[in-house]
Design an enzyme around this catalytic site. Sequence first.
Site, short mmCIF file in Angstrom:
data_model
loop_
_atom_site.label_atom_id
_atom_site.label_comp_id
_atom_site.label_asym_id
_atom_site.label_seq_id
_atom_site.Cartn_x
_atom_site.Cartn_y
_atom_site.Cartn_z
N LYS A 268 0.71 -1.05 0.17
CA LYS A 268 0.23 -0.16 0.01
C LYS A 268 0.90 0.85 -0.11
O LYS A 268 1.54 1.37 0.53
CB LYS A 268 -0.85 0.25 0.86
CG LYS A 268 -1.65 -1.15 1.21
CD LYS A 268 -2.35 -1.18 2.04
CE LYS A 268 -3.48 -2.10 2.70
NZ LYS A 268 -5.18 -1.81 1.80
N ASP A 279 -9.41 -5.32 9.81
CA ASP A 279 -9.21 -5.10 7.88
C ASP A 279 -9.56 -6.75 9.48
O ASP A 279 -9.70 -7.41 8.01
CB ASP A 279 -7.84 -5.27 6.86
CG ASP A 279 -8.45 -6.08 5.76
OD1 ASP A 279 -9.21 -5.13 5.51
OD2 ASP A 279 -7.70 -6.10 5.20
N GLU A 340 -6.19 -9.86 -1.30
CA GLU A 340 -5.90 -10.40 -0.10
C GLU A 340 -7.22 -11.36 0.66
O GLU A 340 -7.10 -12.55 0.62
CB GLU A 340 -5.03 -10.44 0.67
CG GLU A 340 -5.19 -9.95 2.67
CD GLU A 340 -5.98 -8.79 2.43
OE1 GLU A 340 -5.85 -8.00 3.12
OE2 GLU A 340 -5.22 -8.27 1.08
N ARG A 342 -10.17 -11.71 -0.33
CA ARG A 342 -11.43 -13.09 -1.29
C ARG A 342 -10.42 -13.88 -1.56
O ARG A 342 -11.35 -15.04 -1.82
CB ARG A 342 -11.29 -11.75 -2.28
CG ARG A 342 -10.06 -12.18 -3.29
CD ARG A 342 -10.32 -10.65 -4.17
NE ARG A 342 -10.53 -9.59 -4.06
CZ ARG A 342 -10.84 -8.67 -5.80
NH1 ARG A 342 -10.87 -7.97 -6.17
NH2 ARG A 342 -11.37 -7.12 -4.70
#
Length: 488
Positions: A268, A279, A340, A342
């Site tokens: 990122k 997250d 990541e 999914r």
Amino acid sequence: MNAMPIFKLGQGGAGRVIIFPVFKDSFEQAHSGGLLASFLEKHEPRKRMGERGEVTWFYGHGEQPHYLFVGVGERSQNAAFRITEAAGTAGRAAEQEGLQSAVISFEALGKRKDEEEESFVAAWVEGWLLGTYAFDRYRSKKTHRSVTAILIEAERKESLAEAVRLGEIRAQGTMLARDLTNEPSNALTPLKFAERVREHFEGVEVSVDIKTGEELEHLGMAGLPAVGRGSINPPVFMDLRYCSDPAKPLTVLVGKGITFDTGGISLKRDNDISDMRMDMAGAAGVIGALSIIAARGIPANIAVLVAAAENVPDANALLPGEVLRYANGTTVQVGNTDSEGRLVLADALVYAGQIGAQRVVDMATLTYSCVGAIGSKLAGIWGDDRLVQAIRTAGEGVGEKLWQLPLVDEYEDYLKSDYADICNISRVGEAGAITAALFLRKFTSPSYKWAHIDMNGLKEASGCSGHLVIGATGYGARLLAEWVASDV
């Protein structure tokens, strides 16, 4: 954080402040001798007192009580949630004044049926606790909760006691989700996350099975081990079961549990990514929901699945271009390691089919595209229409709104791979949230109904408003628990 205040039911109690929630469109006169009637003998109501979120003080002198009016807004079918909001606002207002006790009266709301009274009491308790929540574990100066005794004016003490308990249970489950989501990543690695969950459910009719290491490979999992490969903290798969009614269809709640997301090798580029510890808010939400369901003793057959990992770059980390083969036979080209979530959810969706799920709901902080499409006041939801509608209805009741988005079959082409069955990112710069949902659909089973919730925009609040405070919201805990309860 201090212990929760004690809520009592009764009449005629003394409190330093008397609090009245009030609707915008009516200001009912109380019956003779009531607390509101006593106030109206000496004071005139002010304009805007019933506006949603409006706080109006009338300060008493000497031993006289203070009066606090908190606006609920217009009367609506969702009055209970408006009460939840008002209670959070009132709780913070009373705490800021350093008051030690309070009396709550619903007289200004007019006449109510018994079931409405019960919903208002539960909503008030819930909202007060959530609105005065503080995550201060790492502060040297702890948050002081001054209001320790709260009397709710009520004649039916015995019948409303269950409503008080319900409000406390809902708040506790949501605060559990908030606590987990607020934790810094060094205090909540995947294994520490799993141990916190195990400790929470000790002595409760919930079994906790924690799988890690070679166990993941034996289960045929592909995404979870790959995403967690770059971290010194190994990935974990949690399988939690609550079965108070084996005759019920197996309902599976799936949560994305990425305890920190750097983006992996596809790093990122934001200036501050400290909120990437959140997250795992989807996982926290489904765990909070299970806590509420179990505490209420709702007749249900539930499995909660959490795929937890750290997504960090390392010499062993997952590389763009790798191909993963899942237990259902589907192969995935990794186009970007920052997609990541999914990848780990796919393992859980396949596993759900293997254990005989009949309904599956996954919840995740999956895409920023969803926020771009519908903003930060709604979560996106996809899937079976009847299932989606039932979840949306439950969400309306607790103020956690969802908007159904389409599964556009034509967009599946966007996920084509040159050398695998599918790629984990779209090759076209549009419909990011929809293509993410389409990716997940590849790993669902025809044997179950499925819905996917993308709640990325609702995982945290930047300010205090109603029952929300700065930090994690605990979104989804009350929503999913209410959906399961409504199915009884």
